[in-house]
Design a protein around this motif. Structure first.
Motif, PDB file in Angstrom:
ATOM      1  N   UNK A  29       0.826  -1.212   0.036  1.00 17.47           N
ATOM      2  CA  UNK A  29       0.002   0.017   0.088  1.00 17.47           C
ATOM      3  C   UNK A  29       0.788   1.351   0.124  1.00 17.47           C
ATOM      4  N   UNK A  30       0.320   2.283  -0.578  1.00 18.63           N
ATOM      5  CA  UNK A  30       0.837   3.396  -0.417  1.00 18.63           C
ATOM      6  C   UNK A  30       0.523   3.891   0.899  1.00 18.63           C
ATOM      7  N   UNK A  31       1.463   4.813   1.663  1.00 20.95           N
ATOM      8  CA  UNK A  31       1.332   5.233   2.795  1.00 20.95           C
ATOM      9  C   UNK A  31       0.146   6.103   3.243  1.00 20.95           C
ATOM     10  N   UNK A  32      -0.423   6.767   2.316  1.00 16.52           N
ATOM     11  CA  UNK A  32      -1.553   7.677   2.357  1.00 16.52           C
ATOM     12  C   UNK A  32      -2.666   6.828   3.019  1.00 16.52           C
ATOM     13  N   UNK A  33      -3.271   5.722   2.344  1.00 17.88           N
ATOM     14  CA  UNK A  33      -4.457   5.134   2.714  1.00 17.88           C
ATOM     15  C   UNK A  33      -4.533   4.597   4.174  1.00 17.88           C
ATOM     16  N   UNK A  34      -3.639   3.749   4.325  1.00 21.06           N
ATOM     17  CA  UNK A  34      -3.458   3.290   5.845  1.00 21.06           C
ATOM     18  C   UNK A  34      -3.428   4.137   6.982  1.00 21.06           C
ATOM     19  N   UNK A  35      -2.684   5.322   6.617  1.00 24.72           N
ATOM     20  CA  UNK A  35      -2.477   6.583   7.426  1.00 24.72           C
ATOM     21  C   UNK A  35      -3.835   7.117   7.676  1.00 24.72           C
ATOM     22  N   UNK A 187       0.763  12.288   2.263  1.00 21.83           N
ATOM     23  CA  UNK A 187       2.058  11.295   2.212  1.00 21.83           C
ATOM     24  C   UNK A 187       2.646  11.268   0.614  1.00 21.83           C
ATOM     25  N   UNK A 188       2.125  11.900  -0.407  1.00 21.26           N
ATOM     26  CA  UNK A 188       2.384  12.153  -1.554  1.00 21.26           C
ATOM     27  C   UNK A 188       3.537  13.279  -1.573  1.00 21.26           C
ATOM     28  N   UNK A 189       3.880  13.832  -0.504  1.00 21.92           N
ATOM     29  CA  UNK A 189       4.689  15.079  -0.535  1.00 21.92           C
ATOM     30  C   UNK A 189       6.013  14.818  -1.050  1.00 21.92           C
ATOM     31  N   UNK A 190       6.567  13.733  -0.692  1.00 17.58           N
ATOM     32  CA  UNK A 190       7.760  13.158  -1.287  1.00 17.58           C
ATOM     33  C   UNK A 190       7.995  12.773  -2.672  1.00 17.58           C
ATOM     34  N   UNK A 191       6.627  12.788  -3.118  1.00 14.05           N
ATOM     35  CA  UNK A 191       6.628  12.605  -4.778  1.00 14.05           C
ATOM     36  C   UNK A 191       6.563  13.970  -5.505  1.00 14.05           C
ATOM     37  N   UNK A 192       5.596  14.777  -4.825  1.00 14.80           N
ATOM     38  CA  UNK A 192       5.450  16.146  -5.367  1.00 14.80           C
ATOM     39  C   UNK A 192       6.552  16.990  -5.326  1.00 14.80           C
ATOM     40  N   UNK A 193       7.326  16.826  -4.458  1.00 17.51           N
ATOM     41  CA  UNK A 193       8.651  17.631  -3.919  1.00 17.51           C
ATOM     42  C   UNK A 193       9.871  16.595  -4.179  1.00 17.51           C
ATOM     43  N   UNK A 203      13.603   6.541  -2.776  1.00 20.82           N
ATOM     44  CA  UNK A 203      13.480   7.239  -1.586  1.00 20.82           C
ATOM     45  C   UNK A 203      11.952   6.920  -0.874  1.00 20.82           C
ATOM     46  N   UNK A 204      12.037   6.456   0.167  1.00 22.74           N
ATOM     47  CA  UNK A 204      10.927   5.713   0.804  1.00 22.74           C
ATOM     48  C   UNK A 204      10.695   6.461   2.247  1.00 22.74           C
ATOM     49  N   UNK A 205       9.457   6.975   2.585  1.00 18.99           N
ATOM     50  CA  UNK A 205       9.442   7.641   3.749  1.00 18.99           C
ATOM     51  C   UNK A 205       9.067   6.460   4.949  1.00 18.99           C
ATOM     52  N   UNK A 206       9.714   6.859   5.863  1.00 17.76           N
ATOM     53  CA  UNK A 206       9.547   5.873   7.133  1.00 17.76           C
ATOM     54  C   UNK A 206       8.449   6.259   8.198  1.00 17.76           C
ATOM     55  N   UNK A 207       7.929   7.691   7.760  1.00 11.65           N
ATOM     56  CA  UNK A 207       7.209   8.243   8.763  1.00 11.65           C
ATOM     57  C   UNK A 207       6.312   9.347   7.860  1.00 11.65           C
ATOM     58  N   UNK A 208       5.352   9.682   8.670  1.00 13.76           N
ATOM     59  CA  UNK A 208       4.356  11.020   8.171  1.00 13.76           C
ATOM     60  C   UNK A 208       3.909  11.536   9.587  1.00 13.76           C
ATOM     61  N   UNK A 209       4.107  12.832   9.407  1.00 11.96           N
ATOM     62  CA  UNK A 209       3.321  13.799  10.481  1.00 11.96           C
ATOM     63  C   UNK A 209       2.606  14.885  10.056  1.00 11.96           C
ATOM     64  N   UNK A 210       1.370  15.028  10.242  1.00 12.71           N
ATOM     65  CA  UNK A 210       0.694  16.185   9.647  1.00 12.71           C
ATOM     66  C   UNK A 210       0.053  16.817  11.163  1.00 12.71           C
ATOM     67  N   UNK A 211       0.044  18.172  10.889  1.00  7.69           N
ATOM     68  CA  UNK A 211      -0.479  18.917  11.867  1.00  7.69           C
ATOM     69  C   UNK A 211      -1.325  19.813  11.226  1.00  7.69           C
TER      70      UNK A 211
END
Length: 260
Positions: A29-35, A187-193, A203-211
């Motif tokens: 899975x992409x990290x977005x849906x499970x998050x 979670x798509x920020x690492x792709x857009x940027x 380049x695989x993200x191991x975490x995601x923080x959203x505020x």
């Protein structure tokens, strides 16, 4: 395309559809849906209408398989003004994702809004045709609509910005909460940027923080993302999140970066 990201399969259990599959593999899975699904669980757990889920941090323990997953949630720190919650996602008996979320009390009186107004760029009239090398694009990448403002639709390998909106719901018959919707696309920020060519580097993200200082309104969310990478193979993606009224939050991802 599947009509939803997840199908319920009993209390706290869900089946991920092929729409959750990320760009690296049709089986993960992409990290977005499970998050986003985890944020939903945090919000439903001992829900308090006087508080809002303002911050969520997700740690991705290992690739989340496309298939059956389960969630359990506990309250770490109850409180009248702040509550800390924790969720664990499992697949086949393995913990695949951890998340913690702070619920913060809504104020009794007026609080001035600072730094959340502005004039974000207009939403382009046509959807972008993204180019992500040999990535698997039939899952999550096709379940989100992308309107690129800059960044060349993943081609230019530089800071970029894109308006995004999901084309299918997280679960049938439900509107995702602002936090779920934000995590789904942040979670798509690492792709857009993206700073490097995905054909040459992973380049695989191991975490995601959203505020979210305020909840985004409407269906569109703008990601303005930039990535910094060190020679030791660690990257950092920082994203500004905006709706059509202005800035509403921010996101951060830690990246593992390595040559292919």
């Amino acid at each position: 395309m599947h009509s939803v990201f997840y199908e319920p399969d009993g209390p706290g259990t869900f089946v991920a559809t092929a729409a959750t599959a990320g760009p690296w593999s049709p089986h993960a899975q992409h990290g977005g849906p499970p998050s986003a699904l985890t944020a939903r669980a945090l919000e439903l757990h001992e829900a308090d209408p006087g508080q809002r889920l303002a911050r969520v941090t997700v740690d991705i323990m290992r690739p989340v398989p496309v298939g059956k997953i389960s969630l359990r949630v506990r309250t770490v720190r109850p409180g009248r003004r702040v509550t800390l919650l924790e969720a664990v996602m499992e697949s086949d008996g393995q913990e695949v994702l951890h998340a913690r979320g702070w619920r913060i009390a809504r104020p009794d009186g007026e609080v001035p809004a600072i730094g959340t107004a502005g004039t974000p760029p207009a939403i382009p009239a046509a959807a972008g045709q993204f180019d992500f090398g040999r990535a698997h694009t039939a899952g999550y990448m096709s379940a989100i609509e992308w309107r690129f403002v800059s960044g060349g639709a993943f081609r230019e390998h530089a800071a970029g910005s894109a308006w995004t909106r999901p084309l299918i719901p997280l679960l049938a018959g439900e509107q995702p909460s602002p936090m779920s919707r934000s995590l789904l696309v942040a979670d798509s920020g690492s792709g857009v940027g993206a700073a490097l060519d995905p054909a040459k580097f992973q380049y695989i993200n191991v975490d995601l923080t959203v505020v979210l200082p305020r909840d985004p309104a409407g269906e569109w969310l703008l990601l303005e993302s930039a990535t910094t990478i060190g020679a030791d193979g660690t990257g950092l993606t920082e994203s500004v999140l905006s709706d059509t009224s202005g800035r509403c939050g921010g996101a951060m991802q830690t990246l593992l970066v390595a040559p292919r």
